[in-house]
Structures are given as structure tokens and as C-alpha cells.
Design a protein around this motif. Structure first.
Motif, PDB file in Angstrom:
ATOM      1  N   THR A  69       0.945  -1.331   0.014  1.00  0.00           N
ATOM      2  CA  THR A  69      -0.015   0.155  -0.013  1.00  0.00           C
ATOM      3  C   THR A  69       0.882   1.238   0.034  1.00  0.00           C
ATOM      4  OG1 THR A  69      -1.601  -1.164   1.307  1.00  0.00           O
ATOM      5  CG2 THR A  69      -2.003   1.125   1.234  1.00  0.00           C
ATOM      6  N   GLU A  71       1.209   5.463  -0.300  1.00  0.00           N
ATOM      7  CA  GLU A  71       0.595   6.982  -0.029  1.00  0.00           C
ATOM      8  C   GLU A  71       1.062   7.900  -1.172  1.00  0.00           C
ATOM      9  OE1 GLU A  71      -1.868   9.380   1.711  1.00  0.00           O
ATOM     10  OE2 GLU A  71      -1.171   8.036   3.279  1.00  0.00           O
ATOM     11  N   GLN A  81      -4.210   6.913  -0.805  1.00  0.00           N
ATOM     12  CA  GLN A  81      -3.477   5.597  -1.061  1.00  0.00           C
ATOM     13  C   GLN A  81      -4.038   4.823  -2.248  1.00  0.00           C
ATOM     14  OE1 GLN A  81      -3.968   3.932   2.766  1.00  0.00           O
ATOM     15  NE2 GLN A  81      -2.620   5.648   3.976  1.00  0.00           N
ATOM     16  N   GLN A  83      -3.437   0.353  -3.388  1.00  0.00           N
ATOM     17  CA  GLN A  83      -2.762  -0.788  -2.815  1.00  0.00           C
ATOM     18  C   GLN A  83      -2.438  -1.566  -4.278  1.00  0.00           C
ATOM     19  OE1 GLN A  83      -4.895  -4.185  -1.325  1.00  0.00           O
ATOM     20  NE2 GLN A  83      -3.832  -3.616   0.441  1.00  0.00           N
ATOM     21  N   VAL A 163       3.362   2.279   2.802  1.00  0.00           N
ATOM     22  CA  VAL A 163       2.859   2.456   4.255  1.00  0.00           C
ATOM     23  C   VAL A 163       2.250   1.314   5.059  1.00  0.00           C
ATOM     24  CG1 VAL A 163       2.054   4.824   3.955  1.00  0.00           C
ATOM     25  CG2 VAL A 163       0.520   3.114   3.375  1.00  0.00           C
TER      26      VAL A 163
END
Length: 194
Positions: A69, A71, A81, A83, A163
Motif C-alpha cells: 500500500t 501513499e 492511498q 494498493q 505505508v
């Protein structure tokens, strides 16, 4: 694969025992063709020699990254964000209205051959990405690994940071001394402050 050589070996042993019993019990009966027995033994030997010695391989529980993930930042402002599923990455990640990340290149086990980025293996042990980031009219290219990012221009303000991650395990047979996930994961934990 080991069942077939074992089965052939069993047949060869039984054929050899049968030939000995036949030859001892009835000398007047037709003897077993020794050429056939020798041929079966050669098949067993050639099959066994093709197998890689077990001492050169290790089957163990291997880890690899499954998702990462990111940012997306524009300067000091968090823009959202996204993923990436490393086992099946998408080409585009819509983050917000006019904000997106496009995955141009992905290297599951990143390395550099002196001229260009490459992947040492198909395993997701050391992922690296080339992203095209968009925020409104602003577009920038970025190279990202698990512990650093390299912008195409010093003045660019768009950036990504890892993150969170998830991992998956699988059984694998690898040569001794292969890449270790633990070393890579330690680098990542330090990079994201965990």
C-alpha cells in the motif's frame, strides 16, 4: 516423479529375481533374456542420474510480498492511498478525481545489470516499480523500491511512500544460499518505521 523410477527399479529387481529362480529351478526351460534385464537396469540408472542430488536443494517455507500500500504525496499534502496486488498488478490506480498512479514497469525481485533494471527471479522478494503519477495537470515519473524513491527531476513534488505490506507463504525448493526474504523485510520495516 520419484514414483516412476522406484516402480521401474522394483520391476528390474523382480525381473532379476525371477530370472534367477527360473534359471535355478528349470534349466531345460527357455532362459530369461539377459539383454532385456540389462536394458531395464540401464533405464533405472539413467533415470536416477537425471535427478538432482538432494543435498544441493532445500525445500522450505518461503515468504514473498503479496500487496503493498502506497501513499501518494504532492509535496507535504497527502493525496490518497492505493494498493498494488503484486501477484496480479493493475496498470492504473485511480486515487481521487484527477489523481492516479500508472504502473509502467514492475520488477518482482529487483536488481540492476549495469545498464537497466531487471528481475532476478519471478518471486516478489524485492519489488521495484516505475510509476507515472498524475495530480491534475501535473505528471511525473518515479522509480520506487521498498526503501527508496528516485524522482526523474529534482524539482518534482509528486512522491509515493510504502505505508503497509502483506505477505504470503509458499513451499519452494531453492538452491542453498538464495535470496532471503527476512533481510529484505527488515529493510522494509525500517523504511516504513515499524
Amino acid at each position: 516423479m520419484r514414483i516412476i523410477p522406484a516402480f521401474i527399479l522394483s520391476l528390474a529387481v523382480l525381473a532379476g529375481c525371477g530370472a534367477q529362480d527360473v534359471n535355478e529351478a528349470a534349466a531345460d526351460e527357455k532362459p530369461v533374456d539377459k539383454v532385456e534385464v540389462l536394458a531395464e537396469e540401464e533405464i533405472v540408472k539413467s533415470t536416477e542420474s537425471k535427478e538432482e542430488p538432494e543435498e544441493n536443494k532445500q525445500t522450505k517455507q518461503l515468504y514473498q510480498f503479496e500487496t503493498m500500500t502506497f501513499e501518494l504525496m504532492n509535496g507535504e499534502t497527502a493525496r490518497g492511498q492505493f494498493q498494488v496486488n503484486l501477484l496480479d498488478p493493475a496498470e492504473t490506480y485511480e486515487i481521487d478525481e484527477g489523481v492516479k498512479a500508472e504502473l509502467l514497469e514492475y520488477f518482482p525481485d529487483y536488481d540492476h545489470d549495469g545498464e537497466k533494471p531487471i528481475s532476478r527471479s519471478p518471486f516478489h522478494w524485492n519489488p521495484a516499480f516505475i510509476f507515472k503519477l498524475t495530480d491534475g495537470n501535473q505528471q511525473e515519473l518515479l522509480f520506487s523500491t521498498i526503501d527508496r524513491t528516485i524522482k526523474s527531476e529534482e524539482s518534482h513534488t509528486l512522491n509515493v511512500a510504502v505505508v503497509d505490506v502483506t505477505t504470503t507463504t509458499f513451499e519452494g525448493t531453492v538452491p542453498d544460499g538464495g535470496s532471503t526474504f527476512e533481510e529484505v523485510f527488515d529493510i522494509l520495516k525500517k523504511a516504513i518505521g515499524k
